[in-house]
Design an enzyme around this catalytic site. Structure first.
Site, PDB file in Angstrom:
ATOM      1  N   HIS A 105       1.548  34.934 -38.029  1.00 29.11           N
ATOM      2  CA  HIS A 105       2.978  34.851 -38.339  1.00 29.11           C
ATOM      3  C   HIS A 105       3.561  36.185 -38.819  1.00 29.11           C
ATOM      4  CE1 HIS A 105       1.713  33.952 -42.620  1.00 29.11           C
ATOM      5  NE2 HIS A 105       2.803  34.651 -42.869  1.00 29.11           N
ATOM      6  N   ASP A 135      -3.666  31.083 -37.368  1.00 26.04           N
ATOM      7  CA  ASP A 135      -2.801  32.085 -37.998  1.00 26.04           C
ATOM      8  C   ASP A 135      -3.531  33.406 -38.195  1.00 26.04           C
ATOM      9  OD1 ASP A 135      -0.349  32.971 -38.876  1.00 26.04           O
ATOM     10  OD2 ASP A 135      -0.656  32.348 -40.954  1.00 26.04           O
ATOM     11  N   ASN A 207       2.188  39.182 -49.076  1.00 23.77           N
ATOM     12  CA  ASN A 207       0.730  39.101 -49.172  1.00 23.77           C
ATOM     13  C   ASN A 207       0.104  38.558 -47.893  1.00 23.77           C
ATOM     14  OD1 ASN A 207       1.019  38.665 -52.533  1.00 23.77           O
ATOM     15  ND2 ASN A 207      -0.749  39.817 -51.804  1.00 23.77           N
ATOM     16  N   SER A 208       0.906  37.920 -47.045  1.00 25.46           N
ATOM     17  CA  SER A 208       0.376  37.303 -45.830  1.00 25.46           C
ATOM     18  C   SER A 208      -0.435  38.300 -45.011  1.00 25.46           C
ATOM     19  CB  SER A 208       1.517  36.767 -44.963  1.00 25.46           C
ATOM     20  OG  SER A 208       2.142  35.668 -45.556  1.00 25.46           O
ATOM     21  N   LEU A 227       1.728  27.010 -51.569  1.00 24.90           N
ATOM     22  CA  LEU A 227       2.401  25.735 -51.783  1.00 24.90           C
ATOM     23  C   LEU A 227       3.297  25.918 -52.990  1.00 24.90           C
ATOM     24  CD1 LEU A 227       2.482  22.830 -50.663  1.00 24.90           C
ATOM     25  CD2 LEU A 227       0.767  22.224 -52.371  1.00 24.90           C
TER      26      LEU A 227
END
Length: 375
Positions: A105, A135, A207-208, A227
């Protein structure tokens, strides 16, 4: 907020370490204990007189990079360089070949990719391939003098292990946060192949794609989502990372062919709920309910039929339908998967030989949200 989280977590660790020494003992006693058999490895820097994890992490931090994805501009102003679309983090796992792992993503729909190093260097990157189901994406840069992380098997993790998230959150420069492994084998959060590591290390936007490291600086997962209960999507201490067990399966295939080929066992599943368990006369709420097995599929050939509840697959416990999907999703065609299931409350076993994946996902007529496509 991130700084407070880090300090609070570190303080808890120091309290545990200092409790080893007698009450009122000087800090030097703790240092001496760190050198004695049975206490070796305590993160204490005797020269500076501080507890620290820096020695284990120093070698890995230069391998953590910032990834910027540029999307193709549209309309009259489309001439010139693509405009920045989104950003995230990544980690170098093969310095010799410039291989970087990040999230799908982060790079999705991008036309151009750049990588910023902690030493200030900037490189254009080439997308080797990406996999939406896990992902995971792989980039490549041409550069010398790169660092890389050591990768370890995520199946060796235990709840309570220390974990460090590294990345470039919220427009900041490289940031390190610390927490613990809060849970393992998390799934059921969506339709992706999920077997997440859960951690309370602070993870935020940006941070992804960055690494989740153990206390020795070794790669155990790729941070992918959080979450959050707030409208702004901020950190609530619940973050998820793709474990290296899944990451390496995907990366190896993307590097070899640019795509991921998965097997399937031809079964439609739903997660076992309390209501469904009562209907089946079971006193458990963890498992995957078989709704259908395609004719001639590995599942049918293994003897599975509607109403069976899968409780283990490939010697791994099944929490829900996502647990089965995660195992099958990284199984190569031809692999044998042992299965433990319940039928009429009695335990039985079977073995399935994974078949080549069907390009068309098939769903059966059950309540919305209850069954996944054929796995």
């Amino acid at each position: 907020m991130m700084r407070h989280t880090l300090l609070a977590s570190t303080g808890a660790v120091l309290a545990v370490i200092l409790s080893i020494a007698p009450v009122g003992a000087p800090l030097g006693v703790a240092a001496a204990l760190a050198q004695t058999p049975g206490f070796q490895g305590l993160p204490y820097d005797a020269r500076r007189g501080v507890f620290t994890f820096a020695a284990g992490l120093d070698a890995s931090l230069p391998a953590v990079v910032q990834v910027t994805t540029l999307g193709q501009s549209r309309g009259p102003s489309s001439a010139g360089e693509p405009k920045p679309a989104q950003g995230g983090s990544g980690v170098i796992i093969d310095a010799a070949n410039g291989i970087i792992v990040t999230n799908n993503h982060v790079v999705e729909n991008g036309q151009k990719f750049t990588v910023d190093m902690i030493d200030g260097r900037l490189f254009d990157a080439v997308l080797i391939g990406s996999d939406k189901a896990t992902d995971i994406a792989v980039l490549k840069i041409e550069a010398k003098g790169l660092s890389q992380v050591e990768t370890v098997d995520s199946d060796t993790l235990r709840t309570g292990d220390l974990a460090f998230a590294v990345g470039y959150p919220l427009g900041l420069d490289q940031t390190l946060t610390m927490g613990v492994i809060s849970g393992l084998n998390r799934s059921g959060l969506g339709d992706a192949i999920e077997d997440y590591i859960q951690t309370d290390a602070a993870v935020n936007s940006g941070n992804s794609g960055g690494p989740l490291l153990d206390s020795r600086g070794r790669l155990i997962g790729i941070n992918t989502s959080i979450l959050s209960s707030g409208m702004g999507g901020g950190n609530d201490g619940i973050a998820f990372a793709v474990p290296t067990r899944i990451m390496m399966f995907v990366v190896d295939q993307l590097r070899a062919s640019g795509e991921v080929k998965r097997g399937q066992i031809g079964v439609a599943l739903g997660s076992l709920t309390a209501e469904r368990a009562r209907d089946l006369g079971l006193n458990i709420v963890r498992g995957a309910v078989v709704y259908d097995a395609a004719p001639g599929s590995p599942a049918e050939q293994a003897g599975l039929r509607p109403g069976d509840v899968i409780t283990r697959i490939q010697n791994r416990p099944v929490a829900n339908a996502g647990s089965v999907q995660a195992t099958v999703g990284i199984a190569r065609p031809g692999a044998t998967l042992p299965v433990v299931y319940l039928r009429g409350g009695r335990e039985a076993t079977a073995s399935m030989t994974v078949a080549s994946s069907d390009p068309v996902a098939v769903r059966v007529g059950v309540s919305a949200g209850m069954a996944r496509g054929l796995t």
